[in-house]
Each structure stands twice: as structure tokens, then as C-alpha cells.
Scaffold this motif. Structure first.
Motif, short mmCIF file in Angstrom:
data_model
loop_
_atom_site.label_atom_id
_atom_site.label_comp_id
_atom_site.label_asym_id
_atom_site.label_seq_id
_atom_site.Cartn_x
_atom_site.Cartn_y
_atom_site.Cartn_z
N ARG A 35 17.61 24.37 -0.91
CA ARG A 35 18.98 23.90 -0.74
C ARG A 35 19.35 22.87 -1.80
N SER A 36 18.50 22.69 -2.80
CA SER A 36 18.76 21.66 -3.80
C SER A 36 20.06 21.91 -4.55
N ALA A 37 20.38 23.18 -4.80
CA ALA A 37 21.62 23.50 -5.51
C ALA A 37 22.84 23.04 -4.71
N GLU A 38 22.73 23.16 -3.39
CA GLU A 38 23.83 22.72 -2.52
C GLU A 38 24.09 21.23 -2.69
N TYR A 39 23.03 20.44 -2.73
CA TYR A 39 23.19 19.00 -2.86
C TYR A 39 23.67 18.62 -4.25
N GLN A 40 23.16 19.33 -5.26
CA GLN A 40 23.61 19.06 -6.62
C GLN A 40 25.10 19.34 -6.76
N ASN A 57 24.25 13.22 2.19
CA ASN A 57 23.37 14.16 1.49
C ASN A 57 23.47 13.99 -0.02
N ARG A 58 24.63 13.61 -0.48
CA ARG A 58 24.86 13.37 -1.92
C ARG A 58 23.95 12.25 -2.42
N VAL A 59 23.82 11.18 -1.62
CA VAL A 59 22.95 10.08 -2.02
C VAL A 59 21.48 10.49 -1.95
N LEU A 60 21.16 11.42 -1.06
CA LEU A 60 19.77 11.87 -0.96
C LEU A 60 19.30 12.60 -2.22
N THR A 61 20.22 13.00 -3.09
CA THR A 61 19.79 13.58 -4.36
C THR A 61 19.12 12.52 -5.23
N LEU A 62 19.27 11.24 -4.87
CA LEU A 62 18.62 10.15 -5.60
C LEU A 62 17.24 9.84 -5.04
N TRP A 63 16.85 10.49 -3.95
CA TRP A 63 15.59 10.16 -3.25
C TRP A 63 14.38 10.33 -4.17
N ASP A 64 14.35 11.40 -4.95
CA ASP A 64 13.38 11.59 -6.03
C ASP A 64 11.93 11.54 -5.54
N ASP A 101 23.17 2.76 5.87
CA ASP A 101 22.27 3.66 6.59
C ASP A 101 21.01 3.81 5.75
N SER A 102 20.17 4.74 6.10
CA SER A 102 18.88 4.85 5.43
C SER A 102 18.97 5.21 3.95
N THR A 103 20.11 5.72 3.51
CA THR A 103 20.22 6.06 2.09
C THR A 103 20.20 4.81 1.21
N MET A 104 20.37 3.61 1.79
CA MET A 104 20.34 2.38 1.00
C MET A 104 18.96 2.16 0.36
N TRP A 105 17.94 2.88 0.86
CA TRP A 105 16.58 2.70 0.35
C TRP A 105 16.30 3.57 -0.87
N ASP A 237 30.20 5.29 -3.59
CA ASP A 237 31.19 6.17 -2.93
C ASP A 237 30.94 6.23 -1.43
N GLN A 238 29.67 6.36 -1.05
CA GLN A 238 29.35 6.43 0.37
C GLN A 238 29.58 5.09 1.06
N PHE A 239 29.22 4.01 0.40
CA PHE A 239 29.40 2.66 0.96
C PHE A 239 30.87 2.40 1.24
N PHE A 240 31.74 2.81 0.33
CA PHE A 240 33.18 2.60 0.54
C PHE A 240 33.68 3.38 1.73
N ARG A 241 33.24 4.63 1.88
CA ARG A 241 33.65 5.42 3.04
C ARG A 241 33.18 4.74 4.33
N THR A 242 31.96 4.23 4.31
CA THR A 242 31.41 3.61 5.51
C THR A 242 32.21 2.40 5.95
N ILE A 243 32.52 1.51 5.00
CA ILE A 243 33.23 0.29 5.39
C ILE A 243 34.69 0.55 5.74
N THR A 244 35.20 1.71 5.38
CA THR A 244 36.58 2.04 5.76
C THR A 244 36.66 2.80 7.07
N THR A 245 35.54 3.32 7.56
CA THR A 245 35.58 4.14 8.77
C THR A 245 34.69 3.61 9.90
N ALA A 246 33.63 2.87 9.57
CA ALA A 246 32.68 2.44 10.60
C ALA A 246 33.25 1.31 11.45
#
Length: 339
Positions: A35-40, A57-64, A101-105, A237-246
Motif C-alpha cells: 500500500r506504499s503507493a497509496e500513501y505516497q 497516514n501521510r505523516v506515516l510516510t516519514l516513519w522510515d 498524536d503518535s505521528t509526532m514521533w 499540515d496535520q498539526f494545523f488540522r488537529t488544532i482547528t478541529t480537536a
């Protein structure tokens, strides 16, 4: 191969087969869907048009690093966990901060996963993929929920790593059942050693929380990070969505510094790291930790703000690995007292 298939069936029963996601190497080895192509593809799309899960999932492409996601049923709701690292490695449990969330790591997980089994858990009361299924949202609920996770996954004598609010929660867990934890690592913990002091940056954060606008995001991040340019745009991008919706964390009003008796009860080795431009901590925090905690290594990290695990990721990773690798008897020789 037979043993692997048995394990995969168990994972599917717990999480749903579509929720078990593996790195490319494991995918090729066992013929699982790639599913890597989907995330890319998510990287190139406009973040405004992506769902919260897609931004995650977009940030998880940085998990490496090899990882899998589990959605674990609990009495409080569905728990989302990202697991990486060798199965026989010492266990590190990562607790993220508020409005995260956990993607901050993402800047830390590769270095930590080389040697340790890492469990990054999305807080059931915060953003991320964990979902609360009940009305109760107290710290007692959170503590019971974490220990239910640990019991289900058979995690004993683990190492807790908590950042910001996650550090405050980690301290509560360590005080609740200290025998369950081998070591405690606090990264710029919020409202844990000292009270948050009024400041221009605090006021700026409050005003931004009331009316978050994209053009003010960089200034907001600058109150939390000493190196905003070092934060990956996918995470921004994810952080901004979070602080505007959470929603505001229901634990916010419960968060207050621990008293001397509580801090003195943390007899396991503790690593306490704060930034020199930390919104929630300062020299007073470090001094209090050294004075009261029986077995603490407390330091101020230069050129970093509250986002210490991002601002000085390489240094923080090195200090965590060194601290975890230190034998228990070596820690004890530097402790002030053993209670």
C-alpha cells in the motif's frame, strides 16, 4: 511460515486484516498487499481535501522504519497503536502530547526502533485514531485504559516515554503502579514539575486556539519550537488540522504539578529533558527534579523549545538510547537515596 500465518490470523481477529500494515520488506516476504503507493499519493494531494486519517497516514510516510498498526479493542474504546522494532527488544511505550498524536514521533522512531520494541499509542481522549466509546473521560479512566492495553499485550517492566501532556500522564502511570515500569523518560512534560507561567507566548497560543488561521500558524509554532523550519511540512499540515478541529483535552483542568511526596516516590531511574526555550519548563523545573527525585538525570537541551523531540531530535534520541542502555546497577550508584 505456518507460525507467521497463525500470528496474522490473531492480528486480524484483534484489528481487522486491513488494519495490520507492514513495511515494504515484510510485505514482499509474506505477499501482503503493498500500500506504499497509496500513501505516497497522499503526499502530492492538497491537504485541505484530505480526511484526518489521510493526513495521519501521510505523516506515516516519514516513519522510515518497519512498522504495523493495530486497532486494539478495549473497554473504553478502540485503541490505535503503531508498533516497530525487534520483537525481542526492550519495550518502549511512547505517549504523545496534547493536540498531537503518535505521528509526532516521526523524528525519533527510526533511531529508537533499531534496538527497542516501540509502541506508540494514540491517546483515547485526544486526536489520532483511538476512539473513545464511553462518556467517562477522567484521568482514572485513562490510567485504567493504559493498564488494560499493557495487560492485553503482556507488556511488563516497560520504559515509559512521555512528551508534554504525555509526560504528565506517564508520571501518573508510574505513580499508580511503579512495579510495572523499568524506567521513566519525560520530555518537556507539561504541568509536571512546575506551574505554567504567564507569558506573551502563552497569550499568543490562547488567541491562536480561539481563532486558528493558516497565516498565523508559523508564529504559533514558533512559541513551541526553536526550529520551525525543521518541522516537516507533512506534519505541519496535520498539526494545523488537529488544532482547528480537536476539542480541548478533558484532562486540561486536572493537570497540575506533582507534590514533593509524589515525586519522591518515583524511585525508578528517570530521564528529564527540557528545552532552553521551553514554554512549560525552565531551570526551576530541572532544579526541583534534581532536588526531589531519588534517581533522576535532568538536563536542559540548548537550542530547543517545547517540541524538544523535534528541535533536537538526534541529540534527544542519543540521550534516550544511552539512558535506556545503562544498566540498572549503574543507575543506582548515582541515585541520592533508595526508598
Amino acid at each position: 511460515m505456518k507460525d507467521y500465518l497463525s500470528l496474522l490470523i490473531v492480528v486480524c481477529l484483534l484489528t481487522g486484516c486491513e488494519q495490520a500494515r507492514f513495511n515494504d520488506d515484510i510485505t514482499k516476504a509474506y505477499g501482503l498487499p503493498d500500500r506504499s503507493a497509496e500513501y505516497q499519493d497522499l503526499i502530492t494531494r492538497d491537504p485541505k481535501n484530505l480526511s484526518e486519517d489521510e493526513l495521519y497516514n501521510r505523516v506515516l510516510t516519514l516513519w522510515d522504519t518497519p512498522y504495523r498498526e493495530l486497532n486494539l479493542p478495549t473497554s473504553a474504546g478502540t485503541t490505535h497503536i503503531i508498533i516497530s522494532g525487534p520483537a525481542d527488544g526492550e519495550t518502549l511505550i511512547l505517549l504523545h502530547g496534547m493536540n498531537a498524536d503518535s505521528t509526532m514521533w516521526y523524528p525519533n522512531v527510526k533511531a529508537l526502533s533499531k534496538r527497542y520494541r516501540v509502541y506508540a499509542i494514540d491517546d483515547i481522549l485526544g486526536p489520532g485514531k483511538s476512539k473513545l466509546d464511553q462518556a467517562e473521560d477522567s484521568i482514572e479512566t485513562v490510567i485504567d485504559w493504559y493498564f488494560e492495553i499493557f495487560d492485553t499485550l503482556k507488556l511488563e517492566k516497560t520504559i515509559l516515554v512521555g512528551a508534554s501532556q504525555g509526560g504528565w500522564i506517564a508520571t501518573n502511570l508510574a505513580l499508580s503502579k511503579p512495579e510495572r515500569f523499568h524506567k521513566l523518560i519525560l520530555l518537556s512534560p507539561a504541568q509536571t514539575l512546575t506551574w505554567l507561567e504567564p507569558s506573551v507566548d502563552i497569550l499568543s497560543n490562547l488567541l491562536f486556539a480561539i481563532n486558528p488561521q493558516r497565516d498565523g500558524l508559523r508564529n504559533n509554532l514558533a512559541t513551541l519550537s526553536s526550529n520551525v523550519d525543521g518541522i516537516d511540512q507533512l506534519y505541519i499540515d496535520q498539526f494545523f488540522r488537529t488544532i482547528t478541529t480537536a476539542s480541548t483535552s478533558p484532562l486540561l483542568m486536572d493537570m497540575k504539578p506533582f507534590d514533593d511526596k509524589q515525586l519522591a516516590a518515583l524511585t525508578m531511574p528517570v530521564l528529564f529533558l527540557v528545552g532552553d526555550d521551553d514554554l512549560f519548563n525552565n531551570q526551576d523545573s530541572v532544579d526541583r527534579a534534581i532536588k526531589i527525585m531519588p534517581c533522576v538525570q535532568a538536563e536542559i537541551i540548548s537550542d530547543s523549545g517545547h517540541f524538544i523531540s523535534v528541535d533536537q531530535a538526534e541529540l534527544v534520541n542519543e540521550k534516550i538510547v544511552e539512558f535506556v542502555a545503562t544498566k540498572q546497577n549503574q543507575h543506582l550508584t548515582t541515585c541520592k537515596k533508595i526508598i
